[in-house]
Design an enzyme around this catalytic site. Structure first.
Site, short mmCIF file in Angstrom:
data_model
loop_
_atom_site.label_atom_id
_atom_site.label_comp_id
_atom_site.label_asym_id
_atom_site.label_seq_id
_atom_site.Cartn_x
_atom_site.Cartn_y
_atom_site.Cartn_z
N ARG A 1 -19.64 20.30 27.59
CA ARG A 1 -18.61 19.82 26.79
C ARG A 1 -17.37 20.02 27.21
NH1 ARG A 1 -21.00 19.55 21.24
NH2 ARG A 1 -22.20 17.68 22.15
N ASP B 1 -25.91 33.78 18.91
CA ASP B 1 -25.58 33.42 20.02
C ASP B 1 -24.06 33.08 19.96
OD1 ASP B 1 -25.80 31.02 18.88
OD2 ASP B 1 -27.25 30.35 20.59
N HIS B 2 -23.48 32.48 18.95
CA HIS B 2 -22.08 32.06 18.81
C HIS B 2 -21.18 32.96 18.58
CE1 HIS B 2 -24.06 27.76 19.29
NE2 HIS B 2 -22.93 27.30 18.94
N ARG C 1 -22.15 20.17 14.06
CA ARG C 1 -21.56 21.22 13.00
C ARG C 1 -21.12 20.36 11.51
NH1 ARG C 1 -16.26 22.72 16.40
NH2 ARG C 1 -17.81 23.05 17.53
N ASP D 1 -27.78 22.48 16.08
CA ASP D 1 -26.80 22.44 17.10
C ASP D 1 -27.19 21.13 17.88
OD1 ASP D 1 -25.10 24.67 18.85
OD2 ASP D 1 -26.11 23.07 20.07
N SER E 1 -20.52 18.23 18.53
CA SER E 1 -21.26 19.07 18.02
C SER E 1 -21.82 18.56 16.66
CB SER E 1 -20.31 20.39 17.64
OG SER E 1 -21.10 21.27 16.71
#
Length: 755
Positions: free
Chosen positions: A446, A97-98, A645, A162, A643
């Site tokens: 965000r 999806d990213h 990440r 995520d 995030s």
């Protein structure tokens, strides 16, 4: 794979064991969050007898599921490959999806991504086949919407790579955002460690009305709590007001709990969830949940105590607009026009964007369509660019069948692919207005500077899809649909009626293109080969980090002392850099490029202490690494918010950083640093941040005796030779210290599997 009833039965039995062994008193009144967490504890009888104290005890948990989005899945899979397992220990999924960039519209953008991202999609798909992971390919939808539609279940525990994984809390699941190394714990059958969170209770009464939406509940709450007010808390919603909300509305509220730093957010099982489960083909899960509710598992004990309680009367909630540049700058819409004027913001709305994982459900689109139909009836279209992102193929197909897509296109809407798109910076925005001060409104979660279109001049204001749509029609940031009028095609004023819609489609969901949906229980295929070219610029085989020698760090260079907000976007930018998520060496070239130097006020510019020349932060970091000179970063408040990440931890580690000092850390980032062998410490006195002067060096004292709760100090030597001794705190548990000593958590996992 365990059936829903089996999982809930196991949770019930584990909770009974914890109570009987003394982990919590048999008579203790537990919150629902505690019931689900403690019901997922794992360990020996002696370990289960450990007394649990909120905010102190480290819990060893066994999650039921792992979900990964494509950008973070690359590093998670690269790490999992080093574990030596043939398949995952729990059901797991990968969601593409990213990596789909928004530009020309759904089909064109999807086709372009399949060409541009072929290497990554092929790597993820072959990895999924080899290890028995469900693969949701490009176009299937956004991870959080897919999880809600297919995998989320009340009373279960999921780890997701995520930060907005808590979206599944709208279906009663404890869903926690983590880094890839934490996901590997779950997939490799390693107990996942979490400090027992405190529990923040939010009691809801009343019912939303008019222009108020579930999004406004969390926008207002973010204003109260700020971006770090929920850190190390689970937010548990309760009270009669919860019964008035639909499942996807509750998911919206939980999704944005990440913006206040909460470990996760969730709602108790209710009729809205039961209806959603049955509408999405999961009657078995609804029936098992009904029984668990009747047995007392899926509700808080009467008389339980929360660490804090916030009361919200939904009938008094007003639409909010939050921003710019931080999601906790909350303003009621009735006061927002004044704020626009006071701050001299550009009142012209240059774009309105609805969708993303936060607000892309059928209910969201249905309510927006009611506004669009009013606009069409009066002969007007949006005054600003209007982009729409469906959350999944199922939502896309259903809103197309029910005429909602046509309603949105009638007023100028462009439907994008079922993907994250502009929300995470995947927006090829060609409008030259982005190069000047401009305002956009989004229903995203965000809004950090330059996050959406790469331009620091674009101000992103967060609002509900309904407010975004109405302001896009007006073309003015200061427009209030509750009080102001629009002009129809003939110039006559009219007022929009409050939106209305259906929480679920009357004719059921349309699954759409069935080829997007993987097998329910994919099996591993050892014959599948995963190949990574040594010449690839997108993927790179990971090399283990070196173990720590157990000694104190001497004369660390201060690479940068950061001033103000430093999110994971600042530490490891997304957008155009997403293409390197699987190649650590290449991605390291963006390390801290968004950080502001506290000594000079400059972004991504620091002095190389060897050459005395100014250069970019990653260039100086690489130079220090070439000289075998270890370095540190000095952070401000809530360092690493945003995030999940883990690259924001991997990159500094890769470039030679063993220690990061900050006033405070965001939860996920602090854990990610520990996982990668970086020691995070906080100033015992936050004002000691000011003692870190330009050009100073830092040495540690006490790390050689590192233990849970041990004292560590820093010896700070300035350029002028002045010495300051600064006390710092760490939160490392015994297991986490083992990660540090091994060089990383992954090193420890690999060694344990080898044995």
């Amino acid at each position: 794979m365990l059936r829903p009833a089996q999982i809930l039965a196991r949770v019930t039995e584990t909770l009974k064991t914890v109570r009987s062994h003394g982990g919590v008193s048999p008579s203790a009144k537990l919150t629902l969050a505690e019931k689900i967490l403690y019901g997922h504890l794992t360990g020996t009888p002696e370990e289960l007898a450990q007394k649990i104290t909120r905010g102190e005890t480290y819990l060893k948990l066994r999650p039921d599921r792992v979900a990964m989005q494509d950008a973070s899945a690359q590093m998670a899979i690269l790490q999992f490959m080093l574990c030596g397992r043939k398949t995952t220990a729990v059901p797991s999924s990968i969601h593409c999806d990213h990596l789909i960039q928004a530009h020309n519209g759904a089909e064109a953008d999807l086709d372009a991504s399949k060409i541009k991202e072929k290497e990554i999609f092929s790597f993820l798909e072959s990895s999924a086949k080899k290890y028995g992971i469900a693969f949701w390919g490009p176009g299937s939808g956004i991870i959080h919407q897919i999880v809600l539609e297919n995998y989320a279940a009340p009373g279960t525990l999921m780890l997701g790579t995520d930060s907005h994984t808590p979206n599944a809390g709208g279906l009663g699941m404890l869903a926690i955002g983590v880094g890839g190394a934490d996901a590997v714990d779950g997939m490799a059958n390693i107990p996942w460690e979490l400090k027992a969170p405190k529990v923040l209770g939010v009691r809801l009464t009343g019912k939303l009305s008019g222009w108020a939406t579930p999004k406004d509940v969390i926008l207002a709450l973010a204003g109260k709590l700020t971006v770090r007010g929920g850190t190390n808390y689970i937010i548990e919603y309760f009270g009669p007001g919860t019964e008035s909300l639909g499942c996807t509305g509750m998911a919206t509220i939980c999704n944005m709990g990440a913006e206040v730093g909460a470990t996760t957010s969730f709602f108790p099982y209710n009729e809205g969830m039961a209806k959603y489960l049955r509408a999405t083909g999961r009657a078995e899960t609804a029936e098992a949940s009904d029984r668990a509710l009747a047995d007392g598992l899926l509700k808080a004990d009467a008389g339980c105590e929360y660490d804090k309680v916030i009361e919200i009367d939904l009938s008094t909630v007003e639409p909010h607009i939050n921003g710019p540049f931080t999601p906790d700058a909350a303003t009621p819409i009735s006061k927002f026009g004044e704020l626009v004027k006071k701050n001299g913001w550009n009142d012209v709305v240059s774009a309105g964007l609805i969708g993303s994982c936060t607000n892309s459900s059928y209910e969201d689109m249905s309510r927006v369509a009611s506004i669009a139909r009013q606009a069409k009836a009066h002969g007007i279209k949006t005054a600003a660019e209007f982009l729409v992102t469906p959350g999944s193929e199922q939502v896309r197909a259903t809103i197309a069948r029910d005429g909602i897509t046509q309603n949105l296109e009638d007023i100028g809407g462009k439907v994008l692919a079922n993907a994250c798109g502009p929300c995470i910076g995947q927006w090829n925005r060609t409008d030259p207005v982005k190069n000047e001060d401009n305002s956009i409104l989004t229903s995203f979660n965000r809004n950090f500077k330059a996050r959406n279109d790469g331009s620091s001049k674009t101000m992103n204001f967060l609002a509900s899809p309904e407010i975004v749509t109405s302001l896009a029609l007006a073309g003015r940031l200061s427009f209030n649909p509750a009080t102001d009028t629009l002009n129809d095609k003939d110039g006559k004023p009219f007022k929009l009626a409050p939106p209305s819609g259906d929480s679920l489609p009357a004719n059921g969901f349309d699954a759409g293109r069935v080829e997007f949906k993987p097998a329910a229980s994919p099996q591993p295929d050892e014959s599948v080969e995963i190949t990574i070219s040594p010449d690839s610029q997108r993927l790179q085989v990971l090399e283990p980090f070196a173990p720590w020698n157990g000694k104190d760090f001497e004369d660390l260079k201060v690479l940068v002392k950061v001033s103000g907000k430093c999110t994971t976007d600042h530490i490891s930018a997304a957008g155009a850099w997403l293409k390197y998520k699987g190649h650590l060496d290449n991605l390291a070239n963006n390390t801290l490029i968004g950080a502001v130097n506290a000594h000079t006020g400059k972004t991504n510019l620091v002095t190389n202490e060897f050459t005395n020349k100014e250069d970019t932060i990653p260039n100086v970091a690489r130079y220090y690494k070439s000289q075998n000179a270890a370095w540190t970063v000095i952070g401000d408040w809530n360092y690493g918010e945003g995030s999940a990440r883990e690259h924001a931890a991997l990159q500094p580690r890769f470039l030679g950083c063993p220690l990061i000092v900050s006033r405070s850390f965001a939860r996920i980032h602090e854990t990610n640093l520990k996982k990668q062998g970086v020691i995070p410490v906080t100033f015992a006195n936050p004002d000691d941040y000011d003692l870190i002067t330009d050009g100073c060096s830092v040495s540690t004292q006490g790390l050689s005796e590192l233990a849970p709760g041990s004292q560590v100090t820093l010896k700070v030597v300035g350029k002028d030779g002045k010495v300051n001794v600064v006390a710092v705190n760490h939160t490392l548990s015994a297991d986490q210290i083992a990660w540090i000593k091994a060089g990383s958590a992954l090193n420890l996992i690999r060694d344990s599997v080898a044995k």
